[in-house]
Design a protein around this motif. Structure first.
Motif, short mmCIF file in Angstrom:
data_model
loop_
_atom_site.label_atom_id
_atom_site.label_comp_id
_atom_site.label_asym_id
_atom_site.label_seq_id
_atom_site.Cartn_x
_atom_site.Cartn_y
_atom_site.Cartn_z
N GLU A 347 0.83 -1.20 0.00
CA GLU A 347 0.00 0.00 0.00
C GLU A 347 0.87 1.26 0.00
N ASN A 348 1.96 1.23 0.78
CA ASN A 348 2.88 2.36 0.76
C ASN A 348 3.55 2.50 -0.61
N ALA A 349 3.88 1.34 -1.23
CA ALA A 349 4.52 1.37 -2.55
C ALA A 349 3.59 2.00 -3.58
N VAL A 350 2.27 1.76 -3.44
CA VAL A 350 1.31 2.39 -4.35
C VAL A 350 1.15 3.87 -4.00
N LYS A 351 1.03 4.16 -2.71
CA LYS A 351 0.74 5.52 -2.26
C LYS A 351 1.87 6.49 -2.60
N TYR A 352 3.11 6.03 -2.43
CA TYR A 352 4.25 6.93 -2.61
C TYR A 352 4.94 6.75 -3.97
N ASN A 353 4.26 6.16 -4.92
CA ASN A 353 4.85 5.93 -6.23
C ASN A 353 4.65 7.16 -7.12
N GLU A 354 5.37 7.17 -8.22
CA GLU A 354 5.22 8.23 -9.20
C GLU A 354 4.22 7.78 -10.27
N PRO A 355 3.63 8.71 -10.99
CA PRO A 355 2.66 8.32 -12.04
C PRO A 355 3.28 7.34 -13.03
N ARG A 356 2.52 6.28 -13.31
CA ARG A 356 2.92 5.23 -14.24
C ARG A 356 4.25 4.57 -13.82
N GLY A 357 4.43 4.52 -12.52
CA GLY A 357 5.63 3.88 -11.98
C GLY A 357 5.45 2.37 -11.87
N CYS A 358 6.41 1.74 -11.18
CA CYS A 358 6.44 0.28 -11.10
C CYS A 358 6.60 -0.15 -9.64
N ILE A 359 5.97 -1.25 -9.32
CA ILE A 359 6.10 -1.88 -8.00
C ILE A 359 6.58 -3.31 -8.23
N CYS A 360 7.63 -3.71 -7.52
CA CYS A 360 8.18 -5.06 -7.66
C CYS A 360 8.18 -5.74 -6.31
N ILE A 361 7.79 -7.01 -6.32
CA ILE A 361 7.83 -7.81 -5.11
C ILE A 361 8.54 -9.12 -5.43
N TYR A 362 9.54 -9.45 -4.61
CA TYR A 362 10.31 -10.68 -4.79
C TYR A 362 10.21 -11.48 -3.50
N ALA A 363 10.19 -12.78 -3.63
CA ALA A 363 10.15 -13.65 -2.46
C ALA A 363 10.93 -14.93 -2.76
N ARG A 364 11.73 -15.35 -1.79
CA ARG A 364 12.52 -16.57 -1.95
C ARG A 364 12.84 -17.15 -0.57
N ALA A 365 13.21 -18.43 -0.58
CA ALA A 365 13.65 -19.10 0.64
C ALA A 365 15.17 -19.16 0.66
N MET A 366 15.75 -18.97 1.84
CA MET A 366 17.21 -19.00 1.96
C MET A 366 17.62 -19.29 3.40
#
Length: 446
Positions: A347-366
């Motif tokens: 939600e913060n990534a959406v709220k504080y993004n720039e117009p037509r920006g990008c949000i990336c989420i990565y997840a892995r086990a380590m």
């Protein structure tokens, strides 16, 4: 020196002070000894001169006195005897030049390359000049100084080891206080520091600290109780208010203008609900009563659902959401709490993004852990404000351009800690603002 333990600092300070005192003692001893020895030599020279004059003035004539002078001149004395009209009567055989005139006062000079103490004595028409070698006195002084310098390593070792032992004994109550203070946290604020048996300054400090802890405990309990009760009691009227507004919205007879107003009110009610729930969660975290319903689940499925919600929020602003998730991410944790952490980040990534920006989420086990990284474009967090973003009611951008209460990251951070995990801001640059969540795959409350 700043990072050294206090006991070592005290030991080294004591050793330095001991060395300084030893040097000062050596210098003082040397000066006092030298002054005393020279004064004794002066008295001895006066007595010798008196004895020589008595020998020269005997009825037997000056011959006996000359023999006595010659005998004295064979030791560490230079002697010169003159009579009427400054006629030379006797001079030490090893003396190749006249003894300097001292004008009736003891003074220092050089004869035959040796430092001597010189004095001139008069008796009638006789004039006796005597010089005494100071080599023996100088040697005694140097022996004392060298002896004290030789003792410095021993003094250093004894004072350093002994000083450390004394400091450790003296600081033992302080160490006990430190260990006890480390055990005081939000879950056991009732614990107090142990009071030393001796009624000294440390005991007074402990009494003051315990009184301070008692006041803090009362204040903390009142704050937690207020947050919990206020949040709890707000839920019922907010629920009633939300139900009433939703009824107005679903009523077909409600005019369009009232529908618009009701929609705006419902949005504010949802914000009030979120604030109340967040405050209640934080109050429970402060009190150590944050109950987690741990279960084994696949984090990948939870992240898929959260990403779908993020895409729904991002679409009206033309933002893209990219997810790169491992096929399976088994995790033992509270499903709803973990989902809330990632949801707040997105939600913060959406709220504080720039117009037509990008949000990336990565997840892995380590290495027995699960790592989730959320990053977005947009204006970077100011460098001076970045260390405070996980504080409650703290806004990274205080100008009010973006709505919010400053609780989302605080809640996410508390939930991560409750899972023995970590949430951190990795970077915030013109290109990306990136958060990293790490949770142990097999979690335990112990």
């Amino acid at each position: 020196m700043k990072r050294w333990p206090l006991r070592w600092k005290l030991a080294l300070y004591a050793a330095a002070l001991a060395v300084t005192a030893t040097l000062a003692g050596a210098i003082t001893t040397w000066l006092v000894m030298r002054f005393s020895e020279i004064a004794a030599l002066d008295r001895k020279m006066v007595n010798e001169a008196r004895s020589l004059f008595e020998s020269l003035n005997t009825p037997a004539g000056p011959g006996a006195g000359i023999k006595k002078i010659a005998a004295l001149a064979t030791s560490d004395r230079f002697i010169e005897l003159r009579g009427e009209n400054d006629a030379l009567l006797y001079r030490s055989p090893n003396l190749r030049e006249p003894i300097p005139d001292g004008n009736g006062r003891f003074h220092r000079g050089k004869i035959e390359g040796r430092t001597v103490q010189i004095m001139e004595f008069r008796d009638g028409g006789l004039k006796l000049r005597m010089a005494a070698d100071l080599a023996a006195i100088d040697q005694i002084g140097w022996d004392i100084v060298l002896g004290m310098f030789a003792a410095i390593p021993t003094v250093l070792i004894v004072i350093t080891v002994g000083g450390r032992w004394v400091a450790r004994q003296a600081l033992a109550p302080v160490e006990a206080i430190r260990q006890a203070a480390l055990r005081i946290n939000a879950q056991n604020l009732a614990q107090r520091l142990p009071l030393p048996p001796a009624a000294d300054e440390i005991a007074g400090l402990v009494a003051v600290l315990n009184a301070t802890f008692e006041r803090l405990e009362r204040s903390f309990e009142q704050s937690v109780r207020f947050s919990a009760e206020a949040s709890h009691h707000l839920k019922t009227p907010i629920s009633v208010l939300r139900a009433g507004i939703e009824e107005i919205l679903t009523d077909a007879e409600t005019p369009a203008k009232q529908q618009t107003r009701a929609n705006a009110l419902l949005h504010q009610v949802h914000q009030l609900t979120s604030i109340a729930e967040n405050l209640l969660l934080l109050a429970r975290a402060d009190a150590g009563r944050l109950d987690l319903e741990r279960e084994e689940f696949d984090l990948r499925k939870v992240l898929d659902g959260v990403c779908d919600d993020a895409r729904a929020l991002a679409e009206p602003r033309g933002l893209s959401v990219e997810a790169k998730l491992a096929p399976e991410l088994p995790l033992v944790a509270d499903r709803r709490a973990v989902a809330l952490i990632v949801q707040n980040l997105l939600e913060n990534a959406v709220k504080y993004n720039e117009p037509r920006g990008c949000i990336c989420i990565y997840a892995r086990a380590m290495d027995g852990k699960v790592e989730v990284i959320v990053r977005n474009n947009g204006e970077p967090i100011p460098l001076e404000r970045a260390p405070h973003i996980f504080e409650r009611f703290y806004r990274a951008r205080p100008d009010g351009r973006i709505s919010g209460q400053g609780l989302g990251l605080s809640v996410a951070c508390e939930l991560a800690k409750a899972h023995r995990g970590e949430l951190a801001l990795i970077r915030s640059t013109i290109e990306w603002t990136e958060f990293r969540l790490v949770l142990p795959r097999s979690n335990s409350s112990k």
